[in-house]
Design a protein around this motif. Structure first.
Motif, PDB file in Angstrom:
ATOM      1  N   GLY A  16     -29.793 -13.812  98.292  1.00 39.36           N
ATOM      2  CA  GLY A  16     -30.527 -14.512  97.241  1.00 39.36           C
ATOM      3  C   GLY A  16     -29.902 -14.354  95.869  1.00 39.36           C
ATOM      4  O   GLY A  16     -30.412 -14.911  94.883  1.00 39.36           O
ATOM      5  N   ALA A  17     -28.811 -13.609  95.780  1.00 37.46           N
ATOM      6  CA  ALA A  17     -28.131 -13.417  94.496  1.00 37.46           C
ATOM      7  C   ALA A  17     -27.535 -14.740  94.001  1.00 37.46           C
ATOM      8  O   ALA A  17     -27.425 -14.968  92.795  1.00 37.46           O
ATOM      9  CB  ALA A  17     -27.039 -12.360  94.626  1.00 37.46           C
ATOM     10  N   ILE A  18     -27.127 -15.595  94.949  1.00 39.85           N
ATOM     11  CA  ILE A  18     -26.659 -16.941  94.614  1.00 39.85           C
ATOM     12  C   ILE A  18     -27.598 -17.938  95.266  1.00 39.85           C
ATOM     13  O   ILE A  18     -27.873 -17.863  96.464  1.00 39.85           O
ATOM     14  CB  ILE A  18     -25.218 -17.189  95.114  1.00 39.85           C
ATOM     15  N   VAL A  19     -28.111 -18.862  94.488  1.00 39.71           N
ATOM     16  CA  VAL A  19     -28.951 -19.938  95.010  1.00 39.71           C
ATOM     17  C   VAL A  19     -28.215 -21.258  94.775  1.00 39.71           C
ATOM     18  O   VAL A  19     -27.952 -21.634  93.632  1.00 39.71           O
ATOM     19  CB  VAL A  19     -30.327 -19.977  94.313  1.00 39.71           C
TER      20      VAL A  19
ATOM     21  N   LYS B 141     -13.114 -13.181 100.050  1.00 41.32           N
ATOM     22  CA  LYS B 141     -13.867 -13.575  98.853  1.00 41.32           C
ATOM     23  C   LYS B 141     -15.018 -14.523  99.201  1.00 41.32           C
ATOM     24  O   LYS B 141     -16.122 -14.412  98.660  1.00 41.32           O
ATOM     25  CB  LYS B 141     -12.931 -14.224  97.841  1.00 41.32           C
ATOM     26  N   VAL B 142     -14.750 -15.466 100.121  1.00 41.27           N
ATOM     27  CA  VAL B 142     -15.795 -16.410 100.524  1.00 41.27           C
ATOM     28  C   VAL B 142     -16.880 -15.692 101.326  1.00 41.27           C
ATOM     29  O   VAL B 142     -18.066 -16.024 101.209  1.00 41.27           O
ATOM     30  CB  VAL B 142     -15.187 -17.572 101.334  1.00 41.27           C
ATOM     31  N   GLY B 143     -16.487 -14.688 102.100  1.00 39.13           N
ATOM     32  CA  GLY B 143     -17.473 -13.882 102.819  1.00 39.13           C
ATOM     33  C   GLY B 143     -18.417 -13.173 101.866  1.00 39.13           C
ATOM     34  O   GLY B 143     -19.614 -13.041 102.133  1.00 39.13           O
ATOM     35  N   GLU B 144     -17.897 -12.730 100.733  1.00 33.73           N
ATOM     36  CA  GLU B 144     -18.734 -12.092  99.718  1.00 33.73           C
ATOM     37  C   GLU B 144     -19.729 -13.091  99.133  1.00 33.73           C
ATOM     38  O   GLU B 144     -20.900 -12.753  98.906  1.00 33.73           O
ATOM     39  CB  GLU B 144     -17.856 -11.514  98.612  1.00 33.73           C
ATOM     40  N   LEU B 145     -19.273 -14.319  98.893  1.00 31.01           N
ATOM     41  CA  LEU B 145     -20.172 -15.353  98.378  1.00 31.01           C
ATOM     42  C   LEU B 145     -21.268 -15.671  99.397  1.00 31.01           C
ATOM     43  O   LEU B 145     -22.429 -15.873  99.043  1.00 31.01           O
ATOM     44  CB  LEU B 145     -19.384 -16.618  98.040  1.00 31.01           C
ATOM     45  N   ARG B 146     -20.874 -15.737 100.676  1.00 30.02           N
ATOM     46  CA  ARG B 146     -21.875 -15.981 101.726  1.00 30.02           C
ATOM     47  C   ARG B 146     -22.943 -14.891 101.711  1.00 30.02           C
ATOM     48  O   ARG B 146     -24.148 -15.182 101.802  1.00 30.02           O
ATOM     49  CB  ARG B 146     -21.186 -15.994 103.090  1.00 30.02           C
ATOM     50  N   ASP B 147     -22.515 -13.641 101.590  1.00 28.35           N
ATOM     51  CA  ASP B 147     -23.462 -12.529 101.581  1.00 28.35           C
ATOM     52  C   ASP B 147     -24.393 -12.616 100.369  1.00 28.35           C
ATOM     53  O   ASP B 147     -25.575 -12.250 100.460  1.00 28.35           O
ATOM     54  CB  ASP B 147     -22.716 -11.200 101.573  1.00 28.35           C
TER      55      ASP B 147
END
Length: 345
Positions: free
Chosen positions: A335-338, A324-330
């Motif tokens: 740029g989907a999460i700033v 799940k954290v790997g998905e957040l990193r990606d």
């Protein structure tokens, strides 16, 4: 002149010529080995067991090898030795002087102004005033803290996370505020409680760090980000072991310092930025500031590294969390999460 005397003279001249040629040949390898640039690294404190500074040493060694040059490391012990080491390095006139840590800001500014031909690489901070001969490499620590917070949120049973930070200052809020944001993102409703060491010696006060971590545990916090310096984090880890809660490290893999209690670490790849910075300076690009986050591989988590299984980090036994954290990193990379920078608030 008799033939015998003439023959002796010719033999003597030939011997001298041959000797000179041999000496020239012997000097050639040495000349080649020193043909590359001279690089000097200055640390703000002794390298010792400081993994963050060990990475810096690895970076300067790798750069010297890559460019067929030489490298030297000056280890400082206090503000006075920082200035002395920097002045000594300037006198040597190397191709690049690399300094690591915000402690160098004033000293580098002064030396850069006095020595406009000397090239500096300032890592982990930058001078207030820009200089054409000072190249800066800074980190987006808040991106790593956000990911570590997501791990804490997913693993927390109390829904309360905390942070023990050296100072209540913008630069260091990059560890506390995003940690809470990441935890809340992963598990909505999770709350953050930050505490700051402060005082006369915030970077070397493990007793104070331990006491603050214990205070957070008393409030029901079960995951604590330790941004209390290398020394201070040992206090946080000790409190975690005694109190039965979990902690997070910074800068390098600190899990071996307290196996079973340290979940993960926000890694700052000093070696990567030194390599990039030296390449840029030797390539003629100076005076720029480059920011390193997860996209540039300047910031990462130990748990997301290829050798996570042998890291002794708690998160290594939670592959579902790492996924799940790997998905957040990606999403940060795309740029989907700033992740907002608290230092700019």
């Amino acid at each position: 002149m008799s033939p015998r005397i003439l023959l002796r003279a010719v033999m003597a001249v030939s011997a001298v010529t041959l000797l000179a040629a041999c000496n020239a040949s012997a000097k050639d390898p040495a000349a080649q080995s020193s043909a590359g640039p001279a690089l000097v690294l200055i640390t703000p404190s002794p390298v010792g067991v400081n993994d963050f500074l060990k990475l810096a040493v690895q970076g300067i060694e790798a750069s010297a090898k890559k460019h067929n040059g030489t490298q030297k490391v000056y280890q400082s012990t206090d503000p006075a030795s920082i200035q002395q080491n920097l002045a000594a390095a300037v006198r040597e006139k190397p191709a690049v002087i690399v300094a690591v840590g915000f402690n160098f800001a004033d000293a580098i500014a002064a030396e850069a102004e006095r020595n406009p031909e000397q090239k500096f690489l300032f890592v982990d901070s930058c001078t207030t005033k820009p200089f054409p001969n000072v190249t800066c490499a800074v980190f987006r620590e808040h991106e790593g803290s956000y990911l570590a917070g997501a791990e804490a949120g997913l693993l927390s049973k109390s829904g309360k996370v905390g942070a023990v930070v050296v100072l209540d200052a913008p630069q260091f809020r990059r560890y506390s505020i995003p940690f809470g944001q990441g935890a809340e993102k992963a598990k909505p409703g999770t709350t953050l409680a930050p505490l700051f060491i402060g005082g006369a010696n915030p970077f070397n006060d493990p007793a104070r760090a331990k006491a603050l971590a214990a205070t957070l545990a008393g409030q029901g916090v079960d995951h604590v980000m330790g941004a209390a310096s290398a020394a201070g984090n040992l206090g946080v880890f000790e409190a975690a072991k005694q109190g039965g809660f979990f902690a997070f490290g910074v800068d390098a893999n600190q899990c071996p310092a307290s196996p079973g209690q340290v979940v993960d670490n926000v890694i700052k790849r000093t070696n990567v930025v030194i390599g990039d910075g030296v390449d840029a300076i030797l390539g003629g690009k100076t005076g720029e500031t480059k920011s390193y986050g997860v996209k540039e591989k300047g910031i990462s988590l130990t748990g997301l590294e290829p050798d996570a299984a042998t890291s002794q980090c708690v998160v290594a036994s939670h592959p579902d969390v790492l996924a799940k954290v790997g998905e957040l990193r990606d999403q940060i990379i795309s740029g989907a999460i700033v992740v907002d920078d608290p230092a700019k608030f």
